[in-house]
Design an enzyme around this catalytic site. Structure first.
Site, PDB file in Angstrom:
ATOM      1  N   CYS A 237     -39.546 -64.461  55.206  1.00 15.22           N
ATOM      2  CA  CYS A 237     -39.026 -63.118  54.952  1.00 15.22           C
ATOM      3  C   CYS A 237     -38.437 -62.486  56.203  1.00 15.22           C
ATOM      4  O   CYS A 237     -37.345 -61.917  56.176  1.00 15.22           O
ATOM      5  CB  CYS A 237     -40.122 -62.231  54.382  1.00 15.22           C
ATOM      6  SG  CYS A 237     -41.667 -62.299  55.295  1.00 15.22           S
TER       7      CYS A 237
ATOM      8  N   ASN B 176     -39.577 -58.165  51.059  1.00 17.05           N
ATOM      9  CA  ASN B 176     -40.055 -59.478  51.525  1.00 17.05           C
ATOM     10  C   ASN B 176     -40.489 -60.389  50.386  1.00 17.05           C
ATOM     11  O   ASN B 176     -40.441 -61.609  50.507  1.00 17.05           O
ATOM     12  CB  ASN B 176     -41.225 -59.309  52.501  1.00 17.05           C
ATOM     13  CG  ASN B 176     -42.439 -58.690  51.844  1.00 17.05           C
ATOM     14  OD1 ASN B 176     -42.323 -57.620  51.239  1.00 17.05           O
ATOM     15  ND2 ASN B 176     -43.588 -59.329  51.922  1.00 17.05           N
TER      16      ASN B 176
ATOM     17  N   GLY C 283     -51.344 -65.949  43.711  1.00 22.12           N
ATOM     18  CA  GLY C 283     -50.895 -65.244  44.912  1.00 22.12           C
ATOM     19  C   GLY C 283     -49.784 -64.258  44.598  1.00 22.12           C
ATOM     20  O   GLY C 283     -49.232 -64.256  43.493  1.00 22.12           O
ATOM     21  N   PHE C 284     -49.457 -63.445  45.581  1.00 23.83           N
ATOM     22  CA  PHE C 284     -48.412 -62.449  45.353  1.00 23.83           C
ATOM     23  C   PHE C 284     -47.067 -63.134  45.079  1.00 23.83           C
ATOM     24  O   PHE C 284     -46.319 -62.732  44.190  1.00 23.83           O
ATOM     25  CB  PHE C 284     -48.272 -61.535  46.569  1.00 23.83           C
ATOM     26  CG  PHE C 284     -49.421 -60.592  46.744  1.00 23.83           C
ATOM     27  CD1 PHE C 284     -50.196 -60.172  45.671  1.00 23.83           C
ATOM     28  CD2 PHE C 284     -49.732 -60.086  48.010  1.00 23.83           C
ATOM     29  CE1 PHE C 284     -51.249 -59.275  45.835  1.00 23.83           C
ATOM     30  CE2 PHE C 284     -50.783 -59.191  48.188  1.00 23.83           C
ATOM     31  CZ  PHE C 284     -51.537 -58.788  47.105  1.00 23.83           C
ATOM     32  N   THR C 285     -46.759 -64.166  45.849  1.00 21.03           N
ATOM     33  CA  THR C 285     -45.473 -64.846  45.673  1.00 21.03           C
ATOM     34  C   THR C 285     -45.435 -65.585  44.345  1.00 21.03           C
ATOM     35  O   THR C 285     -44.415 -65.588  43.647  1.00 21.03           O
ATOM     36  CB  THR C 285     -45.249 -65.840  46.823  1.00 21.03           C
ATOM     37  OG1 THR C 285     -45.542 -65.192  48.053  1.00 21.03           O
ATOM     38  CG2 THR C 285     -43.829 -66.337  46.833  1.00 21.03           C
TER      39      THR C 285
END
Lengths: 347, 347, 347, 347
Positions: free
Chosen positions: B148, B311, B14-16
């Site tokens: 965020c 974010n 995932g992005f995170t």
């Protein structure tokens, strides 16, 4: 119906001037006489506006104004008031897209802008947002096309006043997001692509001049903040309001329908499914349509009203043509029938 | 100082998860043990995250978790609470980036999300926004990295409560603008480029879940609306508030300085000249910095507080690392010293 | 002139289907009968296409096809060839926007796509790029609307062959840049906004299927590479060619004028001043216009031909309507008179 | 290793100047002495570069240059050659980021730019692309940092010459796509956001000056065309070449690996799965990394070489620091270890 009016555009190289020329060129009742530009005199209109390369027209010097039926002035604030007597001589109807003739009194103008040099025209001018001023437009000689952010905000809030959901004493916060065309064809460092792309920039945190128009027409004071975001066209207003009495979704649907059911250029978008569930500038790019909608936040006794327009169209040139159509007794949708595109990128 | 901890990331595609891996790889006190992914097991981390192609690491199956000092869970809401006992067995410190352990009670969680399957962990978990919870972080075993939009909103408003400019009874409107990475690496139709580019889209007009965190930490209820705009990273909160007593710019400068003068990751931007005069996501892209600022609207007795973060960083992975640094007694800025880029496009 | 044809669109929820519906709704000679969608049957067309909310039409199940004069098929490759017999029963004229009937032979189709299940229709189908096939279109029963990247490339190169500046033996490199709408309304991970925004991505470095159409119609082989860039609409082809004999700008102006002087939808843009000096997709967004132009690089004996279209219009739905207008003997520009916008963001 | 050099930046308000300041501030071996600006003298560096607000530095007048170890000149073309004697007096090492000292002879310079006023320095200057000139850099007194589009093109093509896949007689077409930061912090109408967003604009169709550098270093003439696309940072070169002899993918992998296996700032990306399969500017935003890759088009005997860099980094300020690190005998990657972001919007 088949009547034809001659029209000229003062300030033809600007974005608003170009949009007027586009609309006039496709309008069944207008014939373009001149588009003026001092710096680009004798160049083709297509030099500044690539979408108008097929238009067989060159910019004229503003010193060579010819008589026309309708003169559209798309000049920066402060120019029209200086030249209004001259405009009056050459044209039967003047449609001004600057802020010069939007406010009712010289005092108001001075409070938000500067001293007014032709205050005697303020009383006769008619504001061009037909959803507000349709009755005053027929036969108007001087039409003042409204500000884009004023238009989006007013259209989102008006039904709440019409239906007495708001009385005018409540707190109203209007948080507006606008595209880069508002900065005009020149623009400075802040408008350059590297600095302007991808922004969420509070460019008028408080004190934006369109507040004056909104307060004049809604009769209330409101809290108004404008952000620049990454689109070219568009003004999107999110109005957070706090009605004194509880209000239901049904009440809101009734209110918005009541205010706009006969309006050809207002569309209700409030929930439902799919990707586009509330008003969005993308959905109206290039059109004269306003999308308005709402949502409830019962826990906070809040109502959120959304509206979205193309600032160049419903917020400027389209509004001017719409108002002029009514003023001249034409079909009010003439020349404004483009339906918009899907998908479209940054509007 | 030269101590080294082993760390793994659950949900590495995932992005995170990718952002955590980037930060851990550049962190002087961490050594990456595993990054898990069921669907991409055995593929290189660079397959999902092109900026990490130099990282010599392949995704592991989540079934093969090894013991580590610190386990970062970057999974969708609801996953960590199911696996928390397992995580507890393999790691000394758990840092969860979902919403699972942010709220204080199972009742709160149920109100905003769903039933909680591991409520016994809620009490011991520490929220990772150090500007709020620095004192509770040292030695924490379970860290809950905050949302965020909660982070941007809280950071903008906090000084007003610290300095008693707001008491909690006033109307607060938070109008938030966010980038597309909030939708995660999957995303649906609304996240596809043709539908998502150039939008101003009210995607959580009311009822956004981050409200719960804001209300928990500021102790007040507020009106919260989130719009999607055209950027990839960023959360920008514009908070419109109405203090009971008149407040001056000097008061505000004092309040914000007082709250943040010792904070390494908060920067004051309030007026001044040039292009960047208020907080903007563009200015903090890729960094763990929050920009906060304000403007007054005396005519409407309004104060506008602005804040902007990335974010993915201050709003997620950066916040998690910051909190973990403090929890472990490391230099709190370790691994978070990237200064950001100018210019940068859509953040 | 005032003749009206009934028309239906198969695959109405896709981008191309929506564009056809928009054009048909504004077309003086068409009346929309049905727009089909299996998954969205009974939902309004505006559910998928927010610009068409005023259209009083709901999607029909593809199982309930009614007879019409013209059937437009906007389905993925491979669908029309399976259903062509059924289409043939319900419609006098079939206009297919997929690749199914573009190539002349089943062998060609199999080389670039897959086996063809209705090869008997290949011979009678007429390719819809009127600048190439105007003479064959009148009366055509099966029209195959061409590929977007084929259209931009062919239109840029055609005058060079018409005027014998190229013989077909020269090296031709076509470097094409396209927008995200080419990926369709679904799209995968690579089409998600965070991954797709701001790219310059070689998405078809070699072997792009539109090569087949270009080679069929220009009769030459060429080197073809397609890049995804950050716009929604648009296909821009830059063709680098190396004429055997020296060629002057005057020769080129003559060649391009000769080929296109009577074409209503091709515009020459080659140098001159201002911001827009060569063909650009931005200048034709939403229109059926192709911009073509050129520049010389005498030191390298190179000629660069540029062309730009809106892939959804001249590259797809607009081309289909244009071809159909000619096939039915209507004014060929009917329904295609939108002039485009200036400024407009990502096209 | 722990040696510290003083450094100043001439032209500190420009994009390149800001990037140099960012890199120097984070560099273990440099201490910033001055950043000059005539118009912004005494303003903080953060006024122009919002990411550098924490930097405790104000712009100095260029008239007050102090002695330093290394002077970086980030001024427009033509400025450094006028001031080179003055620079020479105050600094041991001069690093010029303009084109003034990139070419070998005054004749070459005059052919592409204008007359050269300090030709005596041309011979001693060393071009700063270490993949080409690593051996000449140690001890260099005058370093000429190369052009961004030259860097991307050269890096993509170099292995083909190193491995004799190309001899220099073949046709080479380089089709380059660049971001808006290349226009600099000023920019004109064409750089304004409304006109620049979403473009595919042939801004240097032929005759781009970076051709001179490419031809000087590769020793061949090539066909070079530059397009502006919608990103802020980035230069992406797609080189279409036609080897005389058939070449396999294995040959290409060998050639590229051979050329770059010891290079810390070049990464091979050629096929494979996932979203990022070929070089892309998005993947290297903010880093000094170049991505290079290739694909074969056997039917057309063509080889396509791709490369992508951040024009502000590997194409300018990063390249300058890299070259200076080598010149001074420092770790060549010092200060250049940022790994880039995923996802990131328009680079």
């Amino acid at each position: 119906m088949s009547e034809t009016y001659t029209a000229s555009v003062i300030g033809g190289t600007g974005f608003t001037g170009g949009e007027l020329l586009r609309l006039l060129a496709g309008h069944p009742n207008f014939e373009i006489e001149q588009a003026t530009s001092r710096s680009k005199a004798n160049k083709t209109v297509g030099y500044s506006h690539p979408n108008l390369r097929e238009l067989d027209l060159r910019f004229s010097s503003p010193d060579d104004l010819e008589s026309v039926d309708v003169l559209f002035a798309a000049t920066p604030h402060g120019v029209s008031m200086e030249q209004i007597d001259e405009f009056d001589e050459v044209a039967d109807t003047i449609v001004d897209l600057s802020a010069d003739f939007r406010l009712n009194t010289a005092e108001q103008y001075e409070e938000w802008y500067d001293g007014h040099s032709a205050p005697e025209y303020l009383e006769e001018s008619v504001y061009a947002l037909p959803e507000l001023t349709r009755d005053q437009l027929p036969g108007a000689d001087l039409i003042a096309s409204g500000g884009c952010n004023a238009a989006s905000t007013i259209l989102g809030l008006k039904p709440l006043f019409d239906a007495d959901i708001l009385s005018g004493d409540e707190q109203i916060v209007a948080d507006v997001k606008v595209g880069s065309s508002e900065g005009g064809a020149g623009g400075g460092d802040a408008s350059s692509h590297p600095e302007r792309s991808g922004v969420v920039r509070p460019y008028a945190p408080t004190g934006h001049r369109h507040e004056a128009e909104i307060e004049q027409f809604l009769g209330v004071s409101l809290s108004f903040t404008v952000h620049a975001v990454d689109m070219t066209r568009g003004s999107s207003a999110t109005c957070h309001v706090f009605p004194g009495e509880p209000v239901s979704k049904g009440d809101l649907w009734s209110a918005y329908r009541e205010s706009y059911e006969d309006e050809p250029f207002v569309r209700l978008v409030a929930g439902g499914g799919g990707v586009y569930r509330y008003p969005e500038p993308k959905a109206v790019t290039g059109t004269n349509m306003a999308e308005v909608g709402f949502e409830l936040d019962p826990g906070n006794k809040r109502l959120v009203a959304f509206s979205a327009i193309d600032n160049m169209m419903k917020g400027s040139a389209g509004q001017a043509i719409h108002g002029t159509n009514i003023a001249l007794g034409l079909d009010e949708t003439a020349g404004l029938d483009f339906q918009g595109l899907h998908p479209v990128g940054a509007p």
